[in-house]
Design an enzyme around this catalytic site. Sequence first.
Site, PDB file in Angstrom:
ATOM      1  N   TYR A   1       4.659   3.566   0.619  1.00 35.05           N
ATOM      2  CA  TYR A   1       3.241   3.954   0.679  1.00 35.05           C
ATOM      3  C   TYR A   1       2.923   4.513   2.058  1.00 35.05           C
ATOM      4  O   TYR A   1       3.295   3.929   3.083  1.00 35.05           O
ATOM      5  CB  TYR A   1       2.346   2.727   0.414  1.00 35.05           C
ATOM      6  CG  TYR A   1       0.879   3.011   0.629  1.00 35.05           C
ATOM      7  CD1 TYR A   1       0.057   3.395  -0.432  1.00 35.05           C
ATOM      8  CD2 TYR A   1       0.304   2.913   1.903  1.00 35.05           C
ATOM      9  CE1 TYR A   1      -1.278   3.681  -0.234  1.00 35.05           C
ATOM     10  CE2 TYR A   1      -1.033   3.201   2.106  1.00 35.05           C
ATOM     11  CZ  TYR A   1      -1.822   3.587   1.039  1.00 35.05           C
ATOM     12  OH  TYR A   1      -3.141   3.869   1.241  1.00 35.05           O
TER      13      TYR A   1
ATOM     14  N   GLU B   1      -3.626  10.004   0.904  1.00 34.26           N
ATOM     15  CA  GLU B   1      -2.677   8.964   0.533  1.00 34.26           C
ATOM     16  C   GLU B   1      -1.503   9.550  -0.239  1.00 34.26           C
ATOM     17  O   GLU B   1      -1.693  10.394  -1.114  1.00 34.26           O
ATOM     18  CB  GLU B   1      -3.448   7.974  -0.348  1.00 34.26           C
ATOM     19  CG  GLU B   1      -2.758   6.704  -0.695  1.00 34.26           C
ATOM     20  CD  GLU B   1      -3.685   5.813  -1.536  1.00 34.26           C
ATOM     21  OE1 GLU B   1      -4.390   4.965  -0.967  1.00 34.26           O
ATOM     22  OE2 GLU B   1      -3.707   5.986  -2.768  1.00 34.26           O
TER      23      GLU B   1
END
Lengths: 377, 294
Positions: free
Chosen positions: A101, A189
């Site tokens: 991530y 993101e």
Amino acid sequence: MDIHEYQAKERFRAAGIPVPPGEIARTPDEAQALAEKFGGMTVVKAQVHSGGRGKAGGVKLAKTPADARAYAADILGMEINGLTVEKVLVTTAEDIDTEAYVGVLVDRKKQAATFMVSPEGGIDIEEVAHSNPEAIRKLTVDPRYGLLPHQAYWLANFLYEDPGLAKQASKIVGQLYRAFVDSGASMAEINPLITTPDGKVKAIDAKMSIDDNELFRRPEVAEMRDSSSEPPAETKAREASLSYVKLDGAVGCCVNGAGLAMATMDLVKYYGGEPANFLDIGGSSNPEKVVSALEIITSDPKVKVILFNIFGGITRCDDVANGIVEATKRIDIEVPIVIRLTGTNEEKALEILKDAGFSAYTSMDAVVEKAVELAKA
Amino acid sequence: MAIFIDRDTKLVVQGITGRDGSFHTRQMMEYGTQVVAGVTPGKGGQTFDGPDGTTAPIFNTMDQAVAETGANTSVIYVPPPFAAGAIMEAVDSGVDLVVCITEGVPVLDMARAHAFARDHGVRVLGPNCPGLISPGKSKVGILPAQIVKEGPIGVVSRSGTLTYEAVFQLSNVGLGQTTCVGIGGDPLIGTNFIDCLEAFENDPDTTAVVMIGEIGGTDEQEAAAWVKANMSKPVVGFIAGQTAPPGRRMGHAGAIISGSAGTAEEKMKSFEDNGISVAERPADIVGLIQDALG
């Protein structure tokens, strides 16, 4: 403003981030044609402004172009959290070794862009922050210097022990920061950032929110707005420069000021009703704005009563009252209207409203109680 | 006494010739604020005409305005594209307080401007705020002067009209205010709740404080912990947005519940846990203040 995955990926590609090829399809035929063009396995992904697309069945792995067509037929028109899917992204399927991530957002407390990275990818980062904070590395970017190369490398080294992978990830972190700043984003993101068996690091999902206050200077980003993914009343409100959020109740609220508008909704609930909306009409007495607000509120068939709650400060109550009377002459309203005005010249305002045949109040509690009662009648 | 502004406040208005700037400058002058200068690039040498024959000189730069007039405070009414630049110019000019009324300033611009102000040790209020007023002494910003009254209550809030609502109710029962401060509805603001609470705690004339928060962020929770640890004066709190859905911006850029963080429930609980009386409705604020003052 939220943008779609495919749009965020365009921004990422422009910044140099490796993103597998993918294009948008609006029909099953287009999806099949794209799958044929890419060759091999593809992923068909619903493009809606909502999380949980996978769980809702909006993301499918297609082995053949015929599969891609069939999945696109299933997904197009599907409802995900109340939003209808009108576009799918068809993208090549990647072999995945690991998932990580990488995200950056404006941290309110630090007052600056802050990165969060985790070797645990494909997960809800908020969840990880609570359950396993050691699995996250954070870095706040000093706005005076921007992201420095050694900081990007420090973040990348938390993701990968392999120096080759860390080097690629370091570059991607820097590119993500560039895309974030150049898009005027409040959040960007990559989840997940993957590694492939042949040692490549790639972004296979992308998410970005744009700071609405940036749009005036970024027309190319502003163009990415997809009005089909918001209720028509919200589009109309935006065009009329009114701040409006549609909710599910029966009490239509028209208030000046965001804080007072929220407090009014809360009071509706306190007295046993449900607000139909948040609406901040702003600080003027301009009848045009009131007309737009009334049109927006009454376009919601659930609305049973319209509640005005106005604090007259610099704009005096009598001016606001005249504006409301003028506006209600211009459009037909079938539901009852109750009005509360308080502040400067409130007595004069009450007279104006009563002469025009309205129920007018100075107490916020009294008017909200009345509105809730009328909504239940 | 009062906090942040008083009779000695000498104000420069940045954007004094614009529609909002000129309107509110007249209102401030009428209230008695010492408006000593205005700044609009390109209009230096002109004169601003205030009410009743009063005037203020206009300068091209903040530097000139401060050098010529000894101004110590600035208020900004310039459009969003220029607001962060105006803040940094004011910070550089040597004033002690910069109040930014402008709504719609890009957040990343503000990240830079706040860092710049911190480096120079200058207090910024806002952006996207109504400013502040010390009743009977000075008003800087857009708060309606008619509703305030001199007295012992400090008021600090993220909202505009909701603050006016509370202040009006206080004034109507004779509870005047030392200073009412609107800290602004943006995600990145300069002066925060704790700064104001600390100033009210140190102000001998303030006997109790009303604190009005809303959904989004954790400013209220941190302020509540600060109150418990440092504050001797009673604080009454209200939070707007109990019915706001998560993930949606409620008018103010900063009023958004992100994931599960920043809810009204969480903030109200934090108030209760830290000894702040929580008003369930705006109408309860006055009663709680009266109880607190005995």
